[in-house]
Design a protein around this motif. Structure first.
Motif, PDB file in Angstrom:
ATOM      1  N   THR A  26       0.661  -1.188   0.185  1.00 11.37           N
ATOM      2  CA  THR A  26       0.177  -0.168  -0.005  1.00 11.37           C
ATOM      3  C   THR A  26       0.723   0.758  -0.082  1.00 11.37           C
ATOM      4  OG1 THR A  26       0.014   0.282   2.224  1.00 11.37           O
ATOM      5  CG2 THR A  26      -2.092  -1.451   0.962  1.00 11.37           C
ATOM      6  N   ARG A  27       1.897   1.355   0.508  1.00  6.19           N
ATOM      7  CA  ARG A  27       3.065   2.080   0.098  1.00  6.19           C
ATOM      8  C   ARG A  27       4.352   1.902   0.071  1.00  6.19           C
ATOM      9  NH1 ARG A  27       0.969   3.600   6.126  1.00  6.19           N
ATOM     10  NH2 ARG A  27      -0.754   3.500   5.305  1.00  6.19           N
ATOM     11  N   GLY A  28       5.180   3.120  -0.277  1.00  2.00           N
ATOM     12  CA  GLY A  28       6.853   2.429  -0.724  1.00  2.00           C
ATOM     13  C   GLY A  28       6.830   1.967  -1.606  1.00  2.00           C
ATOM     14  N   ILE A  29       7.885   0.880  -0.818  1.00  8.06           N
ATOM     15  CA  ILE A  29       8.506  -0.426  -1.717  1.00  8.06           C
ATOM     16  C   ILE A  29       7.614  -1.110  -2.706  1.00  8.06           C
ATOM     17  CG2 ILE A  29      10.118  -1.772  -2.217  1.00  8.06           C
ATOM     18  CD1 ILE A  29      11.938  -0.833  -0.084  1.00  8.06           C
ATOM     19  N   GLY A  30       6.162  -1.612  -1.378  1.00  8.52           N
ATOM     20  CA  GLY A  30       5.228  -2.608  -1.707  1.00  8.52           C
ATOM     21  C   GLY A  30       4.288  -1.832  -3.171  1.00  8.52           C
ATOM     22  N   GLU A  31       4.351  -0.581  -2.712  1.00  8.76           N
ATOM     23  CA  GLU A  31       3.333   0.433  -3.859  1.00  8.76           C
ATOM     24  C   GLU A  31       4.215   0.422  -4.862  1.00  8.76           C
ATOM     25  OE1 GLU A  31       1.382   4.203  -4.536  1.00  8.76           O
ATOM     26  OE2 GLU A  31       2.535   3.779  -2.565  1.00  8.76           O
ATOM     27  N   TYR A  32       5.013   1.023  -5.361  1.00  8.35           N
ATOM     28  CA  TYR A  32       6.095   0.988  -6.453  1.00  8.35           C
ATOM     29  C   TYR A  32       6.648  -0.200  -7.076  1.00  8.35           C
ATOM     30  CZ  TYR A  32       9.943   1.599  -9.195  1.00  8.35           C
ATOM     31  OH  TYR A  32      10.726   1.643 -10.682  1.00  8.35           O
ATOM     32  N   THR A  33       6.451  -1.528  -6.227  1.00 12.24           N
ATOM     33  CA  THR A  33       6.542  -2.864  -6.406  1.00 12.24           C
ATOM     34  C   THR A  33       5.010  -3.151  -7.223  1.00 12.24           C
ATOM     35  OG1 THR A  33       8.091  -3.416  -5.590  1.00 12.24           O
ATOM     36  CG2 THR A  33       7.288  -5.006  -5.711  1.00 12.24           C
ATOM     37  N   ALA A  34       4.311  -2.666  -6.690  1.00 14.60           N
ATOM     38  CA  ALA A  34       2.438  -3.851  -7.240  1.00 14.60           C
ATOM     39  C   ALA A  34       2.799  -2.678  -8.759  1.00 14.60           C
ATOM     40  CB  ALA A  34       1.555  -3.260  -6.851  1.00 14.60           C
TER      41      ALA A  34
END
Length: 136
Positions: free
Chosen positions: A13-21
């Motif tokens: 939902t944010r940060g690295i995970g959001e960018y990865t999504a």
């Protein structure tokens, strides 16, 4: 046969995970966003969909194994399988050293960073093994 992968991103939902999504969506993969914030998760899904991608959000607390299991089930029910499990949920209490950490912060850090990651591996691995047996 489609080359699309199904990517589950815990902490998406944010940060690295959001960018990865967003990166998986750009590759035309189907993305399952997982996290505690419904608001942030739905915003990521809407951004992916607005750019022609495919995504869902499943509210998930990484320190609750039953919620990780439900996430895996939702991904498989929606997209048929899981190809990528990115255990990205993490917590950093921003304390300079372990000696400065109180027990509450210590337990929270271990629960999210260690147990949360293991839960994702266990649930996705179990699904993969069970799914492989079902397809034999």
């Amino acid at each position: 046969m489609s080359n699309k992968r199904v990517a589950v991103i815990i902490g998406g939902t944010r940060g690295i995970g959001e960018y990865t999504a967003y990166k998986f969506a750009q590759e035309e993969d189907q993305v399952v966003i997982a996290g505690r914030s419904e608001e942030h998760g739905q915003a990521v899904v809407q951004t992916i969909k607005a750019n022609g991608g495919e995504a869902i959000f499943v509210r998930t607390d990484a320190i609750k194994y039953e919620e990780i299991e439900a996430l895996v089930e939702a991904a498989v029910e929606t997209y048929g399988s899981i190809d990528v499990m990115f255990n990205n949920a993490g917590y950093d209490p921003l304390i300079p050293s372990l000696a400065n950490m109180n027990l509450e912060e210590y337990h929270k850090t271990i629960s999210i960073n260690q147990h949360g990651t293991a839960y994702g591996i266990l649930a996705a691995g179990k699904q993969h093994i069970d799914g492989s047996k079902a397809n034999s």
